[in-house]
Design a protein around this motif. Structure first.
Motif, PDB file in Angstrom:
ATOM      1  N   SER A  87      -2.810  -7.558  27.581  1.00  0.00           N
ATOM      2  CA  SER A  87      -2.656  -8.873  28.228  1.00  0.00           C
ATOM      3  C   SER A  87      -4.007  -9.376  28.733  1.00  0.00           C
ATOM      4  N   ILE A  88      -4.776  -8.479  29.349  1.00  0.00           N
ATOM      5  CA  ILE A  88      -6.122  -8.860  29.803  1.00  0.00           C
ATOM      6  C   ILE A  88      -6.971  -9.256  28.603  1.00  0.00           C
ATOM      7  N   TYR A  89      -6.863  -8.497  27.520  1.00  0.00           N
ATOM      8  CA  TYR A  89      -7.598  -8.796  26.287  1.00  0.00           C
ATOM      9  C   TYR A  89      -7.226 -10.190  25.767  1.00  0.00           C
ATOM     10  N   PHE A  90      -5.931 -10.499  25.749  1.00  0.00           N
ATOM     11  CA  PHE A  90      -5.493 -11.808  25.276  1.00  0.00           C
ATOM     12  C   PHE A  90      -6.038 -12.929  26.157  1.00  0.00           C
ATOM     13  N   CYS A  91      -5.977 -12.746  27.471  1.00  0.00           N
ATOM     14  CA  CYS A  91      -6.484 -13.783  28.388  1.00  0.00           C
ATOM     15  C   CYS A  91      -7.984 -13.988  28.214  1.00  0.00           C
ATOM     16  N   LEU A  92      -8.733 -12.894  28.068  1.00  0.00           N
ATOM     17  CA  LEU A  92     -10.170 -13.014  27.878  1.00  0.00           C
ATOM     18  C   LEU A  92     -10.502 -13.669  26.533  1.00  0.00           C
ATOM     19  N   MET A  93      -9.729 -13.337  25.512  1.00  0.00           N
ATOM     20  CA  MET A  93      -9.944 -13.975  24.202  1.00  0.00           C
ATOM     21  C   MET A  93      -9.672 -15.480  24.286  1.00  0.00           C
ATOM     22  N   LEU A  94      -8.651 -15.859  25.026  1.00  0.00           N
ATOM     23  CA  LEU A  94      -8.334 -17.270  25.201  1.00  0.00           C
ATOM     24  C   LEU A  94      -9.459 -17.986  25.947  1.00  0.00           C
ATOM     25  N   LEU A  95      -9.993 -17.358  26.997  1.00  0.00           N
ATOM     26  CA  LEU A  95     -11.126 -17.944  27.729  1.00  0.00           C
ATOM     27  C   LEU A  95     -12.360 -18.055  26.838  1.00  0.00           C
ATOM     28  N   LEU A  96     -12.594 -17.042  26.015  1.00  0.00           N
ATOM     29  CA  LEU A  96     -13.728 -17.067  25.099  1.00  0.00           C
ATOM     30  C   LEU A  96     -13.578 -18.195  24.084  1.00  0.00           C
ATOM     31  N   LEU A  97     -12.375 -18.376  23.580  1.00  0.00           N
ATOM     32  CA  LEU A  97     -12.121 -19.464  22.625  1.00  0.00           C
ATOM     33  C   LEU A  97     -12.354 -20.823  23.281  1.00  0.00           C
ATOM     34  N   LEU A  98     -11.870 -21.000  24.502  1.00  0.00           N
ATOM     35  CA  LEU A  98     -12.082 -22.262  25.213  1.00  0.00           C
ATOM     36  C   LEU A  98     -13.563 -22.488  25.489  1.00  0.00           C
ATOM     37  N   GLY A  99     -14.287 -21.415  25.825  1.00  0.00           N
ATOM     38  CA  GLY A  99     -15.732 -21.528  26.038  1.00  0.00           C
ATOM     39  C   GLY A  99     -16.468 -21.925  24.775  1.00  0.00           C
ATOM     40  N   GLU A 100     -16.068 -21.358  23.648  1.00  0.00           N
ATOM     41  CA  GLU A 100     -16.694 -21.718  22.377  1.00  0.00           C
ATOM     42  C   GLU A 100     -16.447 -23.183  22.033  1.00  0.00           C
ATOM     43  N   VAL A 101     -15.247 -23.651  22.281  1.00  0.00           N
ATOM     44  CA  VAL A 101     -14.947 -25.064  22.030  1.00  0.00           C
ATOM     45  C   VAL A 101     -15.787 -25.951  22.941  1.00  0.00           C
ATOM     46  N   ALA A 102     -15.926 -25.561  24.210  1.00  0.00           N
ATOM     47  CA  ALA A 102     -16.734 -26.348  25.153  1.00  0.00           C
ATOM     48  C   ALA A 102     -18.200 -26.381  24.730  1.00  0.00           C
TER      49      ALA A 102
END
Length: 146
Positions: A87-102
Motif C-alpha cells: 500500500s505504501i508502495y502504491f501511494c508512493l508510485m502515485l505521488l511519483l507519477l503526479l510529480g512526473e506529470v507536474a
C-alpha cells in the motif's frame, strides 16, 4: 483452479520483485551519477555556472534516493507479501507519477526560458575559450575528452 491461481500469484510476485530490483539498480546509478557530478565539479569552483551543475547533482542524488526507497518498498512488499508495504508502495508510485506529470507541465510551460538560459551559458563558455580563462578552457577540454 487453485493451482493456477497460486502459479499466477507467484509469477506476479516474481515479476514485481524483478522490476523493483531493476528500479533499485537504476536508483543506485542515478545516485552514483549525482555524487560523481558533485565530486567532479570541484575542479571548476571558480565558474559562475557551477550553481546549475550543483542543482543538477543534488537533484540526481535526491531522485536516486527516492527511487531506491520506493523500489525497496516494492521489493519487500512483494517478497514478504505484506499488504502495508504494498500500500505504501502504491501511494508512493502515485505521488511519483503526479510529480512526473507536474514536471512535464512545468517544462512545457517554461521550455523557452530553460532553452534560452542553457544556450546563453554554453555561448558564454565557448566565447571565453582560448582567452586565458582557465576555467572555461578546462571545462571545454574536459567535455571534449569525455
Amino acid at each position: 483452479m487453485g493451482c493456477l491461481t497460486d502459479f499466477i500469484a507467484g509469477a506476479i510476485r516474481v515479476i514485481l520483485f524483478g522490476l523493483n530490483f531493476a528500479t533499485l539498480m537504476t536508483g543506485a546509478v542515478l545516485l552514483g551519477c549525482g555524487v560523481y557530478i558533485k565530486i567532479a565539479m570541484n575542479q571548476f569552483t571558480d565558474m559562475d555556472d557551477v550553481k546549475g551543475l550543483d542543482v543538477v547533482a543534488y537533484f540526481l542524488i535526491a531522485f536516486g534516493m527516492v527511487v531506491i526507497v520506493l523500489s525497496l518498498f516494492g521489493c519487500l512488499g512483494a517478497c514478504l507479501q505484506n499488504h502495508v508495504l504494498l500500500s505504501i508502495y502504491f501511494c508512493l508510485m502515485l505521488l511519483l507519477l503526479l510529480g512526473e506529470v507536474a514536471i512535464g507541465v512545468l517544462y512545457a510551460v517554461e521550455k523557452d526560458i530553460i532553452v534560452k538560459e542553457i544556450d546563453q551559458t554554453v555561448e558564454r563558455t565557448v566565447k571565453n575559450y582560448g582567452k586565458g580563462d582557465t576555467t572555461s578552457d578546462a571545462t571545454i577540454d574536459h567535455i571534449q575528452n569525455l
